[in-house]
Design an enzyme around this catalytic site. Structure first.
Site, mmCIF file in Angstrom:
data_model
loop_
_atom_site.group_PDB
_atom_site.id
_atom_site.type_symbol
_atom_site.label_atom_id
_atom_site.label_comp_id
_atom_site.label_asym_id
_atom_site.label_seq_id
_atom_site.Cartn_x
_atom_site.Cartn_y
_atom_site.Cartn_z
ATOM 1 N N THR A 1 -41.048 25.423 -24.119
ATOM 2 C CA THR A 1 -40.096 26.331 -23.484
ATOM 3 C C THR A 1 -40.550 27.777 -23.645
ATOM 4 O O THR A 1 -40.889 28.201 -24.750
ATOM 5 C CB THR A 1 -38.712 26.173 -24.136
ATOM 6 O OG1 THR A 1 -38.356 24.810 -24.079
ATOM 7 C CG2 THR A 1 -37.675 27.018 -23.415
ATOM 8 N N GLU B 1 -40.848 25.672 -18.498
ATOM 9 C CA GLU B 1 -42.211 25.637 -19.036
ATOM 10 C C GLU B 1 -43.215 25.695 -17.884
ATOM 11 O O GLU B 1 -42.862 25.528 -16.716
ATOM 12 C CB GLU B 1 -42.454 24.324 -19.806
ATOM 13 C CG GLU B 1 -41.426 24.034 -20.891
ATOM 14 C CD GLU B 1 -41.821 22.911 -21.847
ATOM 15 O OE1 GLU B 1 -43.016 22.532 -21.873
ATOM 16 O OE2 GLU B 1 -40.933 22.424 -22.557
ATOM 17 N N GLU C 1 -35.757 22.755 -19.778
ATOM 18 C CA GLU C 1 -36.643 23.670 -20.506
ATOM 19 C C GLU C 1 -37.602 24.268 -19.490
ATOM 20 O O GLU C 1 -38.314 23.542 -18.789
ATOM 21 C CB GLU C 1 -37.416 22.948 -21.625
ATOM 22 C CG GLU C 1 -36.524 22.557 -22.784
ATOM 23 C CD GLU C 1 -37.290 22.070 -24.025
ATOM 24 O OE1 GLU C 1 -38.469 21.655 -23.883
ATOM 25 O OE2 GLU C 1 -36.704 22.104 -25.121
ATOM 26 N N HIS D 1 -38.700 30.986 -28.668
ATOM 27 C CA HIS D 1 -38.030 29.691 -28.528
ATOM 28 C C HIS D 1 -38.014 28.937 -29.860
ATOM 29 O O HIS D 1 -36.976 28.411 -30.266
ATOM 30 C CB HIS D 1 -38.725 28.850 -27.452
ATOM 31 C CG HIS D 1 -38.199 27.454 -27.352
ATOM 32 N ND1 HIS D 1 -36.943 27.167 -26.853
ATOM 33 C CD2 HIS D 1 -38.741 26.259 -27.706
ATOM 34 C CE1 HIS D 1 -36.744 25.855 -26.892
ATOM 35 N NE2 HIS D 1 -37.818 25.276 -27.412
ATOM 36 N N GLN E 1 -31.848 14.249 -29.104
ATOM 37 C CA GLN E 1 -32.962 14.905 -29.801
ATOM 38 C C GLN E 1 -32.595 15.244 -31.238
ATOM 39 O O GLN E 1 -33.359 15.003 -32.170
ATOM 40 C CB GLN E 1 -33.348 16.177 -29.034
ATOM 41 C CG GLN E 1 -34.520 16.952 -29.640
ATOM 42 C CD GLN E 1 -34.773 18.276 -28.902
ATOM 43 O OE1 GLN E 1 -34.133 18.585 -27.898
ATOM 44 N NE2 GLN E 1 -35.722 19.051 -29.398
ATOM 45 N N TYR F 1 -45.321 23.936 -28.208
ATOM 46 C CA TYR F 1 -44.089 24.581 -28.712
ATOM 47 C C TYR F 1 -44.496 26.007 -29.021
ATOM 48 O O TYR F 1 -44.354 26.487 -30.125
ATOM 49 C CB TYR F 1 -43.683 23.803 -29.965
ATOM 50 C CG TYR F 1 -42.314 24.058 -30.542
ATOM 51 C CD1 TYR F 1 -41.162 23.974 -29.770
ATOM 52 C CD2 TYR F 1 -42.175 24.325 -31.909
ATOM 53 C CE1 TYR F 1 -39.917 24.160 -30.342
ATOM 54 C CE2 TYR F 1 -40.929 24.512 -32.481
ATOM 55 C CZ TYR F 1 -39.799 24.424 -31.692
ATOM 56 O OH TYR F 1 -38.560 24.595 -32.250
ATOM 57 N N ARG G 1 -31.727 24.057 -37.677
ATOM 58 C CA ARG G 1 -31.805 24.110 -39.147
ATOM 59 C C ARG G 1 -31.028 25.337 -39.594
ATOM 60 O O ARG G 1 -29.808 25.345 -39.593
ATOM 61 C CB ARG G 1 -33.269 24.137 -39.602
ATOM 62 C CG ARG G 1 -33.989 22.802 -39.406
ATOM 63 C CD ARG G 1 -35.413 22.853 -39.907
ATOM 64 N NE ARG G 1 -36.222 23.854 -39.211
ATOM 65 C CZ ARG G 1 -36.872 23.614 -38.067
ATOM 66 N NH1 ARG G 1 -36.837 22.416 -37.517
ATOM 67 N NH2 ARG G 1 -37.566 24.559 -37.473
ATOM 68 N N LYS H 1 -36.462 13.262 -24.824
ATOM 69 C CA LYS H 1 -37.353 14.006 -23.920
ATOM 70 C C LYS H 1 -37.989 13.110 -22.859
ATOM 71 O O LYS H 1 -38.355 13.593 -21.794
ATOM 72 C CB LYS H 1 -38.508 14.615 -24.744
ATOM 73 C CG LYS H 1 -38.076 15.610 -25.792
ATOM 74 C CD LYS H 1 -37.813 16.950 -25.162
ATOM 75 C CE LYS H 1 -37.674 18.027 -26.224
ATOM 76 N NZ LYS H 1 -37.601 19.350 -25.619
ATOM 77 N N TYR I 1 -34.960 13.404 -34.140
ATOM 78 C CA TYR I 1 -36.247 14.107 -34.180
ATOM 79 C C TYR I 1 -36.893 14.221 -35.556
ATOM 80 O O TYR I 1 -38.099 14.487 -35.649
ATOM 81 C CB TYR I 1 -36.143 15.490 -33.535
ATOM 82 C CG TYR I 1 -35.724 16.615 -34.453
ATOM 83 C CD1 TYR I 1 -34.404 16.734 -34.868
ATOM 84 C CD2 TYR I 1 -36.649 17.568 -34.896
ATOM 85 C CE1 TYR I 1 -34.018 17.770 -35.697
ATOM 86 C CE2 TYR I 1 -36.266 18.606 -35.723
ATOM 87 C CZ TYR I 1 -34.946 18.704 -36.127
ATOM 88 O OH TYR I 1 -34.570 19.724 -36.951
#
Ligand code: MN
Length: 426
Positions: free
Chosen positions: A357, A209, A207, A141, A248, A136, A150, A261, A252
Site C-alpha cells: 500500500t 498499490e 489497498e 503505511h 487478516q 510492504y 499493535r 488477501k 496474520y
C-alpha cells in the site's frame, strides 16, 4: 526515421483528447478481445486500441526478427520474452506508424484496418502470472498499520529499515479491471469475543498499490543485483490488493497475510513500459540507517507517479478517497528485486511484484480504508451524509495512476472493480 518516443512534442495522427492517458509517448501493451476473435496483443493510442497482430500480418514488423505468432497470444509473456531490445523496437515502430509526420503510408487507410475504439473491445488479464509477491515498502503505511494492529511504540518492527519486507501471495486470484470481486468468507473475532466465527468479512478494504512485471528469467541460485535489476523489469500496472481486515487480523501472526488477501487482487489491463516512465525517474526518501551493500544502489530509482483511489457507490456518489505518489515508497523496485533474489530464488517472465500500500504524508495520502478511517473508528462521510468505515456490497473502487510534467502525460488507465455480496458466487 527513428523518433525519440519520450519527446513531449511528438504527436500522433490519431486524435488523442486532452488529458488522455495514452499519448504516442506511452504505448503500453495489453491483451484484447474483439467480438468473437481470439485474444491479441495491442497498444493504446488515445481512445483506441491498435491491433499488433493485424500490423504484423501486414508486414510492419517483418524486419524486427520476432518469433512467429507472438501477437496472437492470450498473454504478453511470449512477447515480453523476446527481450527488451525487441520490445523497444516494436514500441519504436509503433511510434513511427502513429506519428503525424508519417509519410510512407496513407493515414486514413491505416486507421480503418488496425484501430478499434477501446469501448468496443474487452481488455483481458494481460499476463500468465507465475509468482506474485506483495511488498510492504511504504514507511507511512507500515507505521500506520503497525500502530493500529499493535501499538504506536513498536509500529515499525526492527527489520523494516534493513530489508523490503514482503510475503508470497497467490497469483491464482489476480484478476483484471472490470472483473467482479466477491466478499470473502473467513474466520475472525467479533469485538469483545475470544472465540472466532466464520462468515462473510465485515471489514473489506482496498489497498492502493502498483506492481512491476518481470521481463526476463533468472536462474535458481542467481542473485540479481540492484545494478542488474532494471534489465529484469519490463513495466508496471496498477494493483488493488483487496484485503479483509478482520480475517487478516485474526490469522496474520506469526506467518503473515494469508486468506485475508488471497481472494482477489485487481490489476489494470495496460502494462506501461519502463521506457515510457523513464522521464519520471526521481530521488526517493533518504534511507537511514544505510542499507547493507547488497541493497545499496546508485542514482535515482524512484518514480514520480501520481496515484488516486476513487469510491463510487450504487446510488451514484463518487468521492476521491486518497491521492498519493509512488515516489513516497521507502524501498525502490531495484531493491525489492535484489532482495527477492538475494537467496538465489529464481524469478520468471510474467511474475508480479507489488509495492505494498502506497501511503504518504498527510491525511489525503492514505491508501486504504484501514488508515483513512483509523480501523473504522473515524468513518468517512459521503456527500449524502452517510458514513463508510469499510467497503459495502455494490461499492466500486477505481485506482488511477498518472505521470505528468512539461506537457507530457503518461497514464495507467484504471483498475476498477465492484464488490459483490458473498451470496452471488454461491
Ligand atoms: Mn498489500
Amino acid at each position: 526515421m527513428a523518433l525519440l518516443i519520450t519527446d513531449p512534442k511528438l504527436k500522433s495522427w490519431v486524435d488523442v483528447p486532452e488529458g488522455s492517458d495514452f499519448p504516442i509517448q506511452n504505448l503500453p501493451f495489453g491483451i484484447f478481445r474483439y467480438q468473437d476473435q481470439d485474444p491479441r496483443v495491442c497498444t493504446a493510442i488515445g481512445e483506441y486500441v491498435a491491433d499488433l497482430f493485424i500490423l504484423s500480418e501486414h508486414g510492419f514488423f517483418d524486419d524486427l526478427d520476432l518469433a512467429k505468432g507472438i501477437f496472437q497470444e492470450a498473454t504478453l509473456n511470449a512477447f515480453i520474452g523476446q527481450g527488451k531490445e525487441k520490445t523497444r523496437a516494436v514500441r519504436q515502430r509503433l511510434a513511427d506508424i502513429l506519428d503525424d509526420d508519417l509519410e510512407e503510408w496513407d493515414a486514413s487507410e491505416l486507421r480503418s484496418f488496425f484501430l478499434i475504439k477501446q469501448t468496443e473491445v474487452t481488455m483481458l488479464l494481460p499476463l500468465a502470472i507465475g509468482d506474485y509477491t506483495d511488498f510492504y515498502s511504504s514507511k507511512e503505511h507500515a507505521t500506520n498499520v503497525g500502530s493500529l494492529f499493535r501499538d504506536p511504540e513498536r509500529a515499525l518492527l526492527p527489520n523494516w529499515k534493513h530489508l523490503p519486507v514482503g510475503y508470497h501471495g497467490r497469483s491464482s486470484s489476480i484478476i483484471v479491471s472490470g472483473d467482479p470481486v466477491f466478499r470473502p468468507n473467513g474466520q475472525f473475532l467479533e469485538d469483545g469475543h475470544v472465540a472466532p466465527i466464520f462468515g462473510p468479512s465485515r471489514r473489506l478494504d482496498f489497498e492502493l498499490e502498483t506492481a512491476f512485471v518481470v521481463g526476463k528469467n533468472s536462474k535458481l541460485g542467481q542473485a540479481v543485483s540492484t545494478e542488474e535489476a532494471e534489465d529484469y523489469i519490463f513495466g508496471m500496472v496498477l494493483f488493488n490488493d483487496w484485503s479483509a481486515r478482520d480475517i487478516q487480523k485474526w490469522e496474520y501472526q506469526p506467518l503473515g497475510p494469508f486468506l485475508g488477501k488471497s481472494f482477489a487482487s485487481t490489476i489494470s489491463p495496460w502494462v506501461v513500459t519502463m521506457e515510457a516512465l523513464s522521464s519520471f525517474v526521481c530521488s526517493g526518501p533518504v534511507q537511514e540507517p544505510a542499507v547493507l551493500p547488497h541493497l545499496a544502489f546508485r542514482g535515482e530509482k524512484s518514480y514520480d507517479i501520481q496515484l488516486e483511489a476513487i469510491l463510487e457507490t450504487t446510488d451514484g456518489q463518487r468521492i476521491v478517497l486518497c491521492q498519493t505518489n509512488h515516489k513516497y515508497l521507502y524501498w525502490t523496485m531495484v531493491q525489492q528485486l535484489a532482495h527477492q533474489t538475494s537467496n538465489g530464488c529464481a524469478i520468471h517472465i510474467g511474475d508480479l511484484y507489488a509495492s505494498g500500500t502506497i501511503s504518504g504524508p498527510g491525511q489525503q495520502a492514505l491508501g486504504s480504508m484501514l488508515e483513512l478511517t483509523q480501523n473504522g473508528q473515524q468513518p468517512l462521510v459521503l456527500p449524502d451524509g452517510t458514513a463508510r468505515t469499510f467497503l459495502e456490497d455494490g461499492d466500486t473502487i477505481i485506482l488511477r495512476g498518472m505521470c505528468q510534467d512539461k506537457g507530457l502525460r503518461i497514464g495507467f488507465g484504471e483498475a476498477r472493480a465492484t464488490i459483490h455480496s458473498n451470496a452471488v458466487k454461491a
